[in-house]
Design a protein around this motif. Sequence first.
Motif: not given
Length: 546
Positions: A210-214, A173, A217, A70, A181, A175, A177-178
Amino acid sequence: MSTEVYHLSSAQPLTEAYIQQSDERIESLFGYHPEKEQDWSRRSKRLENTAASRVESVALAEALRDYNTKFQTAPEAQASINAIAEGAPVIVGGQQAGLWSGPLMVVHKAVSIIGAAKWATKQLGKTVVPVFWIAGEDHDWDEANHTYVLTAEQELRKLSVQRPEGARTSVSRTVINEDTWKELLAELEQSLPHSEFKPVMLEQLSQAAERSQSLSDLFAGILTTLFGKEGLVVLDADDSAIRKLEAPMFRKLIEQNDELERAYVAAADKVKGFGYELQADVVPGSANLFVFQAANGNERTLLHKLEGKFQDRKGQVSLSKEELLQLADQEPSQLSNNVLTRPLMQDYLLPVLGTVLGPGEIAYWALTGGAFRHLDMEMPIVIPRMSFTLVEGTVAKHMAKYELTFEDVATRFDEKKQHWLTEQDQLSIDERFAAVKQSFNDMYGPLLELASSVQPGLAKLGETNRQKIVEQIEYLESKTKDAHNKQYEASIRQLDRIALSLWPSGKPQERVSNMTSYWNRYGLTWLEKLLEVPYERTGGHQIVYL
């Protein structure tokens, strides 16, 4: 590259005794020691003989490959995962995720893991893989959500991200959001001074975001960017694929929970009996496991044993042993370890040759030896983390100018700074004001006696009057010193810059400052210098001059 060894006290007597082997009683709490070369061979042989008792290596490698892919990790890291599939042992160390990787000690731990793996590979004549264990299951958002950078104005600035609305679940867990970031990246860009390396650094951090949700990540993405070419493999403890592999160990931790609790209590009594303080709570009745409450937004809740049930303190969760075992078998992602069971789970999941730990971690791992033995396991080699202080050229130059050593900055900076300013006082301001105050008191004393002899009640009034006059003299003294010191504002800024760089907020650099301050100024040459420092199996602190 120039380096200098410095003994930085860990404030952990048990850890110091372990590292220095100065208390033979401590050996019974651990088992192996990194300075004993034969222990590396012994542990390696033990791993070979107990492979069947751990997670199957191919399945482990598959989960690691899926997770690391990922983050577009380097071919060297993929090669490390292939080696794990073939049964290669690992050196592992971990940390909770932090914003933009958190404090510098995270980088130091990764460097130590890589250094230990390279040393062991050469020592044993076979591949040993470096693995970074991201403690993504932790739920302490306030520990993970911030970092500190040096701004263009030479100030220490805290950057942080608010926890999104919702239950207090794990960092992995939670999250992000974009838009958040983008805001965080813009704040980082605004905080750091302009440099030739800044655009590339921000682009790479942007790609990681951009590749991360948390935060976990993002943390993993940064680690793979910095250390993927060194073969470092990242692992998130809260990854569902990893949790699935851990299901059999969760079952053991539940089935033998009472026996493990007794082992922890016995170890705690032993540590206290040796005269050391405990570095982790051993709570009677604690299951040393967490459960994620699916009905409550996956809030992470610590379990205790009450009235034959596994319950939380508030009484919102109550599970029988059978229900908890069913959860372990069918939904292991709803379970989570604490600091006392995590070492056991780590050793079940990975073929751990050695684990790289900080001072506090070594102290609480001393509580787990009996639990390892109860499960017919062995504690791996406990390897002290190396630590560093980065000294920039301008800082080193100013230290020389003011004749400051690193120890001066770390232990007596304010005293040394004031001493330097006092030495610049050619007007003898302190002495002359002190003389005036003494002279005034000498002259005022007889007047006070005279007034009180005329009327006793005047004594109190006279003393109040004396204090006010002295206060006014001291006020003038303070203003005179301020005006005098203004002549040395540039020097004061240089002195403060030294402290801000090496010992920010009265703490070691590695516990406060973020690596982006150095990446921004030097590219990745500063990191290359750290990786070039000779590996030390017993850790230690080194001053690295950039």
